[in-house]
Design a protein around this motif. Structure first.
Motif, PDB file in Angstrom:
ATOM      1  N   LEU A 129     -25.686  15.882  12.182  1.00 35.60           N
ATOM      2  CA  LEU A 129     -27.077  16.142  11.834  1.00 35.60           C
ATOM      3  C   LEU A 129     -27.273  16.249  10.319  1.00 35.60           C
ATOM      4  O   LEU A 129     -28.325  15.867   9.803  1.00 35.60           O
ATOM      5  N   HIS A 130     -26.277  16.753   9.608  1.00 36.09           N
ATOM      6  CA  HIS A 130     -26.393  16.805   8.159  1.00 36.09           C
ATOM      7  C   HIS A 130     -26.430  15.397   7.559  1.00 36.09           C
ATOM      8  O   HIS A 130     -26.926  15.208   6.441  1.00 36.09           O
ATOM      9  N   LYS A 131     -25.916  14.420   8.288  1.00 40.08           N
ATOM     10  CA  LYS A 131     -26.026  13.031   7.841  1.00 40.08           C
ATOM     11  C   LYS A 131     -27.389  12.437   8.204  1.00 40.08           C
ATOM     12  O   LYS A 131     -27.928  11.614   7.465  1.00 40.08           O
ATOM     13  N   LEU A 132     -27.939  12.860   9.343  1.00 34.97           N
ATOM     14  CA  LEU A 132     -29.172  12.254   9.846  1.00 34.97           C
ATOM     15  C   LEU A 132     -30.433  12.869   9.257  1.00 34.97           C
ATOM     16  O   LEU A 132     -31.430  12.170   9.046  1.00 34.97           O
ATOM     17  N   LEU A 133     -30.397  14.165   9.008  1.00 36.27           N
ATOM     18  CA  LEU A 133     -31.626  14.854   8.616  1.00 36.27           C
ATOM     19  C   LEU A 133     -32.217  14.399   7.278  1.00 36.27           C
ATOM     20  O   LEU A 133     -33.442  14.434   7.120  1.00 36.27           O
ATOM     21  N   PRO A 134     -31.412  13.983   6.296  1.00 35.47           N
ATOM     22  CA  PRO A 134     -32.060  13.461   5.079  1.00 35.47           C
ATOM     23  C   PRO A 134     -32.967  12.266   5.356  1.00 35.47           C
ATOM     24  O   PRO A 134     -33.948  12.058   4.628  1.00 35.47           O
ATOM     25  N   GLU A 135     -32.660  11.501   6.396  1.00 38.29           N
ATOM     26  CA  GLU A 135     -33.502  10.353   6.730  1.00 38.29           C
ATOM     27  C   GLU A 135     -34.607  10.732   7.720  1.00 38.29           C
ATOM     28  O   GLU A 135     -35.715  10.193   7.650  1.00 38.29           O
ATOM     29  N   GLY A 149     -35.933  13.807   7.930  1.00 37.19           N
ATOM     30  CA  GLY A 149     -36.847  14.747   7.297  1.00 37.19           C
ATOM     31  C   GLY A 149     -36.941  16.045   8.088  1.00 37.19           C
ATOM     32  O   GLY A 149     -36.390  16.181   9.190  1.00 37.19           O
ATOM     33  N   THR A 150     -37.654  17.013   7.555  1.00 41.74           N
ATOM     34  CA  THR A 150     -37.781  18.325   8.191  1.00 41.74           C
ATOM     35  C   THR A 150     -39.138  18.537   8.856  1.00 41.74           C
ATOM     36  O   THR A 150     -39.347  19.556   9.502  1.00 41.74           O
ATOM     37  N   ALA A 151     -40.044  17.597   8.700  1.00 43.52           N
ATOM     38  CA  ALA A 151     -41.366  17.703   9.345  1.00 43.52           C
ATOM     39  C   ALA A 151     -41.244  17.232  10.794  1.00 43.52           C
ATOM     40  O   ALA A 151     -41.625  16.109  11.141  1.00 43.52           O
ATOM     41  N   THR A 152     -40.724  18.096  11.640  1.00 44.77           N
ATOM     42  CA  THR A 152     -40.379  17.692  13.003  1.00 44.77           C
ATOM     43  C   THR A 152     -41.598  17.271  13.822  1.00 44.77           C
ATOM     44  O   THR A 152     -41.477  16.432  14.724  1.00 44.77           O
ATOM     45  N   HIS A 153     -42.757  17.832  13.538  1.00 43.56           N
ATOM     46  CA  HIS A 153     -43.957  17.468  14.301  1.00 43.56           C
ATOM     47  C   HIS A 153     -44.401  16.035  14.008  1.00 43.56           C
ATOM     48  O   HIS A 153     -45.185  15.464  14.771  1.00 43.56           O
TER      49      HIS A 153
END
Length: 409
Positions: A144-150, A152-156
């Motif tokens: 997930l630390h590899k995927l989340l930069p792409e 993003g954190t705006a999950t909605h």
């Protein structure tokens, strides 16, 4: 006066002197040898003396102080003329700092705030609701630390197009095996978010499958004679002979996974009923009968070779500090070394799974049914067990389906 006493004289640890003595006692309680303890206390004494010469108070000892100690141009008392401290020496000083933090003398390490605070809740969800092991949880978090930069954190704002684009990009970067684990992690994370109301539901269905032919290859196993040679190779050891023999027999007779062996606890052994309790994938608990030779091997190890320490794990490291295997890969290393000692250089693989496959194949060839073998191996599906029937053409009759004949268009 010997060199050791001269160093003690020139290197004044100041107010940390008594804590160095307690540090030595703590190492002795963990069964470190006197020579190793002297190495640790020498590093601690040097570190304490450097603190005094650098004007660093005990209350100011932090994470960066050990780094500064490792990089300092040493002109400390005792005739030292070092350009910098060796990595091993500085690691031992770092161990002393950890001891001081545990005792409340030095301030604790500062935890850096995570860039992805949702991962803490996701970790707890995997642990409590999914029942995953800590090793599997750590693998999910790494992905997930590899995927989340792409992502993003705006999950909605997540949608199917974004999810597919991320998977498509990773398909170009990695192979099919890694991509399967990455997409599995992403599905799990999206289900967690949807369950918490943090993203739209069913986004996990937007992840395209990774094409693979399941169970298409032949199982990798050892012949019965080679298997016995591997177990007998433990007699060549002078240290760890009984431990390695017990581990190899658990793998070869019961087909346990490496994680099962590494996680085995003394309370899991029921000597009265001759049963073994296991907590497998998703923490599913089962009880298996303990074969006589396996039980004898475990008992011999516990009585004659296992260190007398307050540890619940059955199998421990053979050097101080005596603790359980930190990773299940240690069990696979024991198998690989046993294969080498037995002179088997053409083994199809060298991990613990080789003996698990060998146990399944041996049971089938001895007349055990697929259902019985699947129960021992704790397979969720009989299709997984049927994989082993391919090593013997005669056994294929147990799973072969009648030819349906010509079907009308």
């Amino acid at each position: 006066m010997d060199a050791n006493n001269r160093n003690h004289w020139f290197l004044d640890p100041g107010p940390l002197s008594s804590w160095i003595d307690q540090f030595a006692a703590d190492l002795a309680a963990q069964r470190y040898t006197p020579l190793t303890i002297e190495g640790y206390t020498a590093s601690a004494r040097h570190f304490a003396a450097w603190l005094g010469s650098a004007g660093i108070a005990i209350d100011d000892i932090g994470d960066d102080v050990v780094r500064r100690f490792a990089e300092h141009r040493c002109r400390c008392p005792g005739g030292r003329r070092w350009l910098r401290v060796s990595p091993k020496y500085s690691r031992r000083a770092g161990r002393f700092v950890v001891f001081l933090q545990r005792k409340g003398v030095a301030r604790p390490s500062v935890k850096v705030a995570s860039s992805y605070p949702l991962l803490d809740d996701y970790r707890n969800w995997l642990r409590i609701h999914r029942g995953l092991s800590e090793r599997t949880i750590a693998r999910h978090l790494r992905h997930l630390h590899k995927l989340l930069p792409e992502l993003g954190t705006a999950t909605h704002d997540y949608d199917a197009a974004l999810v597919r684009n991320v998977v498509r990009e990773w398909r170009e970067r990695t192979g099919p095996a890694d991509l399967r684990t990455i997409t599995s992690t992403l599905r799990s994370y999206l289900r967690f978010l949807a369950g918490a109301g943090l993203c739209r539901p069913n986004l996990d269905h937007a992840i395209p499958p990774v094409v693979q032919w399941r169970l298409s290859s032949l199982p990798r196993y050892l012949a019965a004679a080679d298997l016995e040679r591997v177990v007998a190779s433990c007699d060549q050891l002078t240290r760890g002979r009984l431990r390695d023999r017990a581990i190899l027999l658990l793998l070869a007779r019961l087909g346990l996974r490496a994680g099962d062996v590494a996680g085995l606890r003394l309370s899991d052994l029921d000597w009265t009923s001759g049963m073994l309790r296991l907590s497998g994938k998703a923490r599913r608990q089962v009880r298996l009968p303990l074969p006589q030779d396996v039980g004898d091997a475990i008992l011999a190890y516990i009585e004659l070779e296992r260190p007398r320490v307050d540890q619940e794990a059955v199998f421990l490291m053979m050097v101080a500090p005596y603790r359980s295997f930190s990773q299940s890969s240690h069990v696979s290393t024991i198998v690989a070394l046993a294969l080498k000692r037995a002179g088997i250089s053409d083994a199809p693989s060298t991990g613990a799974s080789l003996l698990r496959h060998s146990a399944a194949t041996s049971m089938l060839r001895s007349g055990a049914t697929l259902e019985a073998v699947g129960t021992v191996l704790r397979h969720r599906s009989l299709d997984m067990t049927a994989h082993y029937a391919k090593v013997d053409i005669a056994m294929l009759e147990q799973i072969a389906q009648p030819w349906p004949g010509e079907l009308a268009c």
